[in-house]
Scaffold this active site. Structure first.
Site, short mmCIF file in Angstrom:
data_model
loop_
_atom_site.label_atom_id
_atom_site.label_comp_id
_atom_site.label_asym_id
_atom_site.label_seq_id
_atom_site.Cartn_x
_atom_site.Cartn_y
_atom_site.Cartn_z
N ASN A 236 -2.71 2.62 -12.05
CA ASN A 236 -2.37 3.99 -11.65
C ASN A 236 -1.78 4.66 -13.12
O ASN A 236 -0.97 4.17 -13.76
CB ASN A 236 -1.12 3.96 -10.75
CG ASN A 236 -0.42 5.13 -10.60
OD1 ASN A 236 -1.10 6.39 -10.88
ND2 ASN A 236 0.82 5.33 -9.78
N LYS B 75 -0.69 7.46 -13.54
CA LYS B 75 0.50 8.48 -13.42
C LYS B 75 0.24 9.63 -14.16
O LYS B 75 -0.98 10.18 -14.28
CB LYS B 75 1.88 7.62 -14.13
CG LYS B 75 2.17 6.37 -13.33
CD LYS B 75 3.52 6.05 -13.30
CE LYS B 75 3.45 4.58 -12.52
NZ LYS B 75 4.98 4.08 -12.71
N GLU C 270 7.54 7.11 -6.64
CA GLU C 270 7.88 8.32 -7.54
C GLU C 270 7.74 9.57 -6.81
O GLU C 270 8.70 10.50 -6.90
CB GLU C 270 7.17 8.19 -8.70
CG GLU C 270 7.63 7.16 -9.64
CD GLU C 270 6.52 6.65 -10.49
OE1 GLU C 270 5.52 7.25 -10.74
OE2 GLU C 270 6.96 5.75 -11.15
N GLU D 164 5.57 -2.31 -3.15
CA GLU D 164 6.19 -1.77 -4.52
C GLU D 164 7.76 -1.73 -4.52
O GLU D 164 8.22 -0.46 -4.35
CB GLU D 164 5.48 -0.80 -5.12
CG GLU D 164 3.97 -0.74 -5.19
CD GLU D 164 3.72 -0.01 -6.50
OE1 GLU D 164 3.12 -0.43 -7.37
OE2 GLU D 164 3.58 1.25 -6.50
N GLY E 21 8.27 0.59 -13.44
CA GLY E 21 8.66 1.04 -14.44
C GLY E 21 9.48 0.27 -15.40
O GLY E 21 9.87 -0.75 -15.33
N SER F 255 5.99 -3.74 -12.51
CA SER F 255 6.05 -4.44 -13.68
C SER F 255 5.26 -5.60 -13.71
O SER F 255 5.61 -6.80 -14.05
CB SER F 255 7.55 -4.90 -13.65
OG SER F 255 8.44 -3.94 -13.95
#
Ligand code: PEP
Length: 266
Positions: free
Chosen positions: A15, A17, A102, A172, A178, A219
């Site tokens: 992804n 983002k 997110e 996730e 992140g 991660s």
């Protein structure tokens, strides 16, 4: 009945983002276009909306699946700034991430809106990749499993067997995602996924033969990808930062080839 998942297929995606403008995204797609994943691995990439059409065009003859990072549930109308499932499909993408943490955290996404989006995606032939995840508080209070079961049950509420066969789930943990996140330990992921497998059977019904693929994300890196993919109830990984550079992404995919061939031969 069609099956999304079998025990042997491993899904690996990245992804992007809010990274890569159209020029950089197309350059990255070109770098991925000739790549052929090991047998048994299905790969995908999630560019921003602004490059969805161009990236889909570059990757149309490659095995790399292209997916959006979000969508709205209505087809059209007075929804300023939103993008619908038919628009995504028209861009040439075939997958869409729904319910990323997110979006839940910063944009008010709820279990209910996730369900609306999943249904709309399926109606328009898109494959939803539904993200579920526990917050650090939930993890520390020991209610991760309850949170995940609730999120999954609401996300997939009202779906048919045909629909289930097109869905992917990514576990996730919010605390693992992140630069500030710490990767979940493989034994913990194993425990969660084994329980999630039972939740999926509960959702699809006792007689269902659909096996919804369960990916792990948070991660994932060159240092740990094999630990996750080796777990029997992990059907792949969703990668953020470590997959943004095409060369790194291809290396990550190649690094699980021996694990996947062991599954294919099993
Ligand atoms: C993600 O946000 O979905 C993700 C997996 O990010 P990262 O790998 O960078 O933690």
């Amino acid at each position: 009945m069609r099956f999304t998942g079998d025990k042997k297929t491993v899904w690996i995606g990245t992804n992007w983002k809010m990274n890569k403008g159209p020029a950089e995204a197309v350059a990255a797609a070109r770098a991925l276009a000739a790549f052929r994943p090991p047998e048994g691995v299905r790969t995908f990439v999630n560019p921003p909306f602004t490059s969805l059409k161009d990236v889909s065009a570059v990757l149309q003859d490659s095995p790399m699946i292209v997916g959006a990072q979000n969508m709205f549930w209505e087809d059209r109308g007075a929804w300023t700034g939103e993008i619908s499932a038919p628009m995504i499909a028209e861009c040439g993408a075939s997958m869409v991430v729904i319910g990323h943490s997110e979006r839940r955290q910063h944009f008010g996404e709820t279990d209910w809106t996730v369900n609306l989006k999943v249904r709309a995606a399926l109606k328009h032939g898109l494959r939803p990749l539904v993200c579920i995840g526990d917050t650090l508080d939930e993890f520390e209070f020991g209610v991760s499993q309850e949170t995940l079961a609730r999120q999954a049950k609401i996300a997939l509420h009202g779906l048919s067997q045909e629909d289930f066969a097109r869905v992917l789930i990514a576990y996730e943990p919010v605390w693992a995602i992140g630069a500030a996140g710490r990767p979940a330990e493989a034994p913990f992921v194993s425990q969660i996924h084994t329980k999630l497998r039972a939740v999926m059977q509960d959702i699809t019904g006792p007689d269902s033969t659909v096996r919804i693929p369960l990916l792990y994300g948070g991660s994932v890196s060159q240092a740990n990808i094999r630990d996750y993919v080796a777990l029997p109830d992990v059907d792949g990984v969703l990668i953020g930062r470590a997959g943004w550079e095409p060369a790194d992404f291809m290396k990550l995919i190649d690094s699980v080839s021996t694990l996947v061939s062991a599954r294919v031969d099993a």
